[in-house]
Design an enzyme around this catalytic site. Structure first.
Site, PDB file in Angstrom:
ATOM      1  N   ASN A   1      12.434 -86.958 -41.637  1.00 44.86           N
ATOM      2  CA  ASN A   1      11.985 -86.179 -40.149  1.00 44.86           C
ATOM      3  C   ASN A   1      12.342 -86.828 -38.854  1.00 44.86           C
ATOM      4  O   ASN A   1      12.937 -86.218 -37.955  1.00 44.86           O
ATOM      5  CB  ASN A   1      10.589 -86.025 -40.602  1.00 44.86           C
ATOM      6  CG  ASN A   1      10.165 -85.010 -41.435  1.00 44.86           C
ATOM      7  OD1 ASN A   1      11.006 -84.529 -42.062  1.00 44.86           O
ATOM      8  ND2 ASN A   1       8.935 -84.931 -41.788  1.00 44.86           N
TER       9      ASN A   1
ATOM     10  N   HIS B   1      27.150 -55.261  -3.526  1.00 41.38           N
ATOM     11  CA  HIS B   1      27.382 -53.955  -4.294  1.00 41.38           C
ATOM     12  C   HIS B   1      28.786 -53.730  -4.769  1.00 41.38           C
ATOM     13  O   HIS B   1      28.933 -52.247  -5.081  1.00 41.38           O
ATOM     14  CB  HIS B   1      26.612 -53.160  -3.779  1.00 41.38           C
ATOM     15  CG  HIS B   1      25.055 -53.124  -3.245  1.00 41.38           C
ATOM     16  ND1 HIS B   1      24.122 -53.132  -4.062  1.00 41.38           N
ATOM     17  CD2 HIS B   1      24.889 -53.499  -2.103  1.00 41.38           C
ATOM     18  CE1 HIS B   1      22.881 -53.692  -3.258  1.00 41.38           C
ATOM     19  NE2 HIS B   1      23.373 -53.828  -2.178  1.00 41.38           N
TER      20      HIS B   1
ATOM     21  N   SER C   1      50.187 -56.506 -24.139  1.00 39.99           N
ATOM     22  CA  SER C   1      49.635 -55.800 -24.837  1.00 39.99           C
ATOM     23  C   SER C   1      50.590 -55.541 -26.226  1.00 39.99           C
ATOM     24  O   SER C   1      51.625 -55.549 -26.021  1.00 39.99           O
ATOM     25  CB  SER C   1      49.504 -54.380 -24.284  1.00 39.99           C
ATOM     26  OG  SER C   1      49.382 -53.255 -25.112  1.00 39.99           O
TER      27      SER C   1
ATOM     28  N   LYS D   1      51.744 -54.666 -19.577  1.00 36.96           N
ATOM     29  CA  LYS D   1      50.379 -54.958 -19.659  1.00 36.96           C
ATOM     30  C   LYS D   1      50.313 -56.586 -19.212  1.00 36.96           C
ATOM     31  O   LYS D   1      51.268 -57.212 -20.046  1.00 36.96           O
ATOM     32  CB  LYS D   1      49.483 -54.561 -20.657  1.00 36.96           C
ATOM     33  CG  LYS D   1      49.180 -53.032 -20.454  1.00 36.96           C
ATOM     34  CD  LYS D   1      48.262 -52.724 -19.539  1.00 36.96           C
ATOM     35  CE  LYS D   1      46.924 -53.175 -19.475  1.00 36.96           C
ATOM     36  NZ  LYS D   1      46.115 -53.082 -20.841  1.00 36.96           N
TER      37      LYS D   1
ATOM     38  N   ASN E   1      46.981 -58.942 -19.907  1.00 30.14           N
ATOM     39  CA  ASN E   1      45.734 -58.746 -20.109  1.00 30.14           C
ATOM     40  C   ASN E   1      45.111 -60.189 -19.673  1.00 30.14           C
ATOM     41  O   ASN E   1      45.453 -61.169 -20.406  1.00 30.14           O
ATOM     42  CB  ASN E   1      45.426 -58.356 -21.340  1.00 30.14           C
ATOM     43  CG  ASN E   1      45.995 -57.116 -21.836  1.00 30.14           C
ATOM     44  OD1 ASN E   1      45.990 -56.336 -20.776  1.00 30.14           O
ATOM     45  ND2 ASN E   1      46.414 -57.058 -23.044  1.00 30.14           N
TER      46      ASN E   1
ATOM     47  N   GLU F   1      38.197 -62.734 -20.438  1.00 31.20           N
ATOM     48  CA  GLU F   1      37.353 -61.845 -21.208  1.00 31.20           C
ATOM     49  C   GLU F   1      36.503 -62.448 -22.062  1.00 31.20           C
ATOM     50  O   GLU F   1      35.524 -62.258 -22.347  1.00 31.20           O
ATOM     51  CB  GLU F   1      38.250 -60.663 -21.692  1.00 31.20           C
ATOM     52  CG  GLU F   1      38.849 -59.867 -20.587  1.00 31.20           C
ATOM     53  CD  GLU F   1      39.796 -58.805 -21.017  1.00 31.20           C
ATOM     54  OE1 GLU F   1      40.184 -57.749 -20.359  1.00 31.20           O
ATOM     55  OE2 GLU F   1      40.278 -58.924 -22.147  1.00 31.20           O
TER      56      GLU F   1
ATOM     57  N   TYR G   1       6.175 -81.114 -38.684  1.00 31.95           N
ATOM     58  CA  TYR G   1       7.696 -80.812 -38.966  1.00 31.95           C
ATOM     59  C   TYR G   1       7.585 -79.408 -39.720  1.00 31.95           C
ATOM     60  O   TYR G   1       6.716 -79.363 -40.743  1.00 31.95           O
ATOM     61  CB  TYR G   1       8.390 -82.097 -39.631  1.00 31.95           C
ATOM     62  CG  TYR G   1       9.894 -81.397 -40.112  1.00 31.95           C
ATOM     63  CD1 TYR G   1      10.645 -81.460 -39.062  1.00 31.95           C
ATOM     64  CD2 TYR G   1      10.100 -81.060 -41.476  1.00 31.95           C
ATOM     65  CE1 TYR G   1      12.075 -80.940 -39.626  1.00 31.95           C
ATOM     66  CE2 TYR G   1      11.572 -80.574 -41.806  1.00 31.95           C
ATOM     67  CZ  TYR G   1      12.546 -80.774 -40.772  1.00 31.95           C
ATOM     68  OH  TYR G   1      13.735 -80.215 -41.220  1.00 31.95           O
TER      69      TYR G   1
ATOM     70  N   GLN H   1      15.640 -76.583 -39.194  1.00 32.17           N
ATOM     71  CA  GLN H   1      17.148 -76.856 -39.792  1.00 32.17           C
ATOM     72  C   GLN H   1      17.948 -75.817 -39.254  1.00 32.17           C
ATOM     73  O   GLN H   1      19.082 -76.074 -38.943  1.00 32.17           O
ATOM     74  CB  GLN H   1      17.056 -76.785 -41.022  1.00 32.17           C
ATOM     75  CG  GLN H   1      18.420 -77.111 -41.801  1.00 32.17           C
ATOM     76  CD  GLN H   1      18.488 -77.236 -43.213  1.00 32.17           C
ATOM     77  OE1 GLN H   1      17.608 -78.133 -43.859  1.00 32.17           O
ATOM     78  NE2 GLN H   1      19.041 -76.084 -44.131  1.00 32.17           N
TER      79      GLN H   1
END
Length: 486
Positions: free
Chosen positions: A101, A147, A268, A274, A276, A281, A308, A313
């Site tokens: 422990n 905004h 892509s 494209k 990306n 992301e 404990y 764990q």
């Protein structure tokens, strides 16, 4: 073969269910350091003979250099079993006066301490990247948003500095958590200490901890230090996710403010045009994964009675995954920033869209004519509603209707109107503390560089303390090395 005693036969499925061996690889080195510190203390206290101590140390050295570990449901059992296989039954004396422990709690703290030192160094590198970019763009005019709509002009440096300041706070939270992580639970045993006359302060010193988790029950059963780190990681990832979101939006054709380096983007599989922003992301997504780990850990710990419980764990895998995700995200986004290309002309052109200078026009009316701000706000709002760039004659007409006088008659000129509508002039006027005016941003950048130097010095001191303790511990107990006198 050493194994925790069971009440009856146990199937391989149950053994696998109980096992933490896969996750324990993260704490192997920490476990060996803990074994050495505990063993050295036992020898100094006369609880283990010097000859036996040297044999056990040699076995631990062999494990460190790749001696295969035997069976065991966790790394602690496996190490002890390997020592006993090399030294004989007397090797089991290394476990005198301790429990798994307090051992596992110590190992987690040691491994986590190392991870935090690495992450803090990476955060400083990330902040340096932001400050370098900010220093290059104190005069670069960009649109500011509220905004997600055009609000007021600002500078790219001002914007980048906002992210840098958030990262400084993330670093501060990690530093604060580190102090509570770097406390020794070793010597608490199962939870009620031990009848052997051990020296907890000595093992604390040997392992480079800054103090003790004193209460032996608290020492083995508390994981709030993990929860605190996970909370700090979650907040840091939220801040990183905000930056990632801007990299994604600003690199889109609708914004067109920047282009990511090919290393941090992909094409892509079907659309050849494209590009990306995959890394950004994934950074945005992994913030959710880290938050999920925090929620899982909180849920595991929320109703555990003292002391404990095996539930604990399940907490540590969430910690290691979150550290991996956070550290890699910090590094990846630093790389994205240092290699991207800003479209500065597009940014400055966009800074005047949406009548973003309206606030300064209202402020100018107040300063020059003396009218109340709310009146000026109404005049400019009416002008904005009509669309297009307002003319002075239009301002006079609206002012007559709302305020009862023409603004030009109160000293507001064509030049005042031109100056109020100029984004660069707007920015220059905002030189108050924390504002986007180039000279004020320059002051902030200089102060942040000074803070970086101070943080690097503190981090270096912590690193030196930890590495020095480890080096001293590894040399202790060897022939020809002067032993501790205490």
């Amino acid at each position: 073969m050493f194994r925790e005693q069971r009440l009856g036969e146990i199937s391989e499925e149950i053994l696998d269910y109980l096992s933490s061996r896969r996750a324990d690889q993260r704490i192997l080195h920490a476990d060996l350091l803990t074994d050495r510190a505990h063993l050295l203390m036992l020898k100094e206290r006369g609880l283990v003979a010097e000859e036996l101590s040297n044999k056990i140390l040699s076995a631990l050295d062999e494990i460190e250099t790749g001696l295969p570990l035997g069976e065991g449901e966790d790394i602690h059992e496996a190490i002890e079993a390997a020592v006993i296989a090399r030294v004989g039954p007397e090797g089991g004396r290394m476990h005198t006066g301790r429990s798994r422990n307090d051992e596992v709690a110590t190992c987690i703290r040691l491994a986590l301490r190392e991870e935090l030192l690495g992450l803090m160094a990476e955060e400083l590198s990330f902040i340096r990247t932001l400050l370098c970019l900010a220093g290059e763009h104190k005069e670069s005019i960009i649109p500011g948003f509220t905004h997600t709509q055009h609000a007021q002009p600002t500078t790219l440096a001002h914007h980048l500095l906002a992210h840098a300041d958030a990262a400084f706070r993330d670093l501060a939270r990690l530093k604060d958590a580190y102090k509570r992580v770097n406390q020794s639970p070793l010597g608490a045993a199962a939870f009620a200490s031990t009848g052997f006359q051990i020296d907890r302060a000595r093992t604390c010193e040997l392992l480079g901890f800054e103090g003790l988790v004193e209460n032996s029950m608290d020492a083995v059963s508390s994981r709030d230090f993990i929860l605190e780190v996970l909370a700090a990681l979650s907040i840091a990832m939220v801040n990183l996710s905000r930056l990632a979101e801007e990299l994604i939006l600003w690199s889109s054709s609708e914004f067109g403010y920047l282009e990511l380096d090919n290393l941090y983007a992909s094409t892509s599989s079907i659309m050849p045009q494209k590009k990306n922003p995959d890394t950004a992301e994934l950074a945005r997504a992994r913030s959710g994964s880290v938050i999920g780990s925090l929620m899982a850990a909180l849920s595991i710990c929320k109703a555990l009675p003292m002391s404990y419980n095996r539930d604990l764990q399940e907490v540590t895998p969430h910690l290691w995954r979150s550290l991996d995700w956070t550290r890699s995200t910090v590094r990846i986004l630093a790389g994205c920033l240092s290699t991207l290309h800003f479209h500065l002309e597009r940014l400055e052109e966009s800074s005047a869209l949406g009548f973003s200078t309206a606030t300064e026009l209202a402020d100018s009316l107040v300063r020059i004519t003396g009218m109340p701000f709310r009146t000026a706000h109404s005049i400019v709002g009416r002008a904005a509603a009509s669309g297009g760039r307002p003319e002075l004659s239009q301002m006079d007409s609206i002012s007559l209707e709302i305020a009862g006088f023409a603004v030009s008659e109160a000293g507001f000129s064509e030049e005042d109107l031109r100056r109020a509508l100029d984004p660069r002039g707007n920015v220059a006027l905002r030189a108050n503390t924390g504002g986007p005016a180039p000279e004020e941003v320059g002051r902030m950048i200089a102060e942040r560089w000074a803070s970086i130097a101070a943080e690097e010095s503190l981090l270096g001191e912590r690193r030196k303390r930890v590495d020095g303790a480890a080096e001293a511990l590894l040399s202790q107990g060897r022939p020809g090395v002067k032993e501790h006198e205490g």
